[in-house]
Write an enzyme that holds these catalytic residues in place. Sequence first.
Site, short mmCIF file in Angstrom:
data_model
loop_
_atom_site.label_atom_id
_atom_site.label_comp_id
_atom_site.label_asym_id
_atom_site.label_seq_id
_atom_site.Cartn_x
_atom_site.Cartn_y
_atom_site.Cartn_z
N ASN A 73 2.96 -2.29 -8.76
CA ASN A 73 1.50 -2.45 -8.70
C ASN A 73 1.20 -3.76 -7.97
OD1 ASN A 73 -1.27 -3.32 -9.63
ND2 ASN A 73 -1.14 -1.27 -10.53
N GLN A 74 0.23 -3.74 -7.09
CA GLN A 74 -0.05 -4.87 -6.22
C GLN A 74 -1.12 -5.83 -6.77
OE1 GLN A 74 -1.24 -2.70 -2.75
NE2 GLN A 74 0.85 -2.22 -2.16
#
Length: 170
Positions: free
Chosen positions: A43-44
């Site tokens: 997840n960024q």
Amino acid sequence: MENEKLIHPFKPVVFEDSEILILGTFPSIKSFENNFYYSHPRNQFWNILSIIFNDKKPENIREKIEFLKRHKIALWDAVCECVRKDGNSRDDNLEIIKPCNIENLLKTYKNIQKVAVTSRTAENVIKKHFKNSQFSILNSPLYLPSPSPLNARLKPDQKAEIWKKLLELT
């Protein structure tokens, strides 16, 4: 975690001086396992915020909370009760039972000036359940391109640029 009623496991991360509330949909399976928001390693979310604020990416829960406090960001989700229909974290596998009480949070933390969402599902929950809200910032939440690894068409720096513009961070 499949086909059973799930209750949101975390309290909102919010501070007296929080100015921006960022809402996801519901914690992923990895977030449940790691006991904090946006915990899937691909997840960024934390990368994007680090780019925006030109700040070191937080690595553990303590650092993440300090990072949010330093940048006046509150963090929560739009959904507090749901059923995960399949054994994965995709939003389209959620049967939404109950939204989180976002209005109560906004009543308590009056410095919050912007509400942003990191998914179309969260945006739809807000628009459906809070369409007549006394809080105008809930009537049109800011849509931030999803930090999910499923939304890989934009790189983190591209998403950061969009987030920064939408949140009016200079």
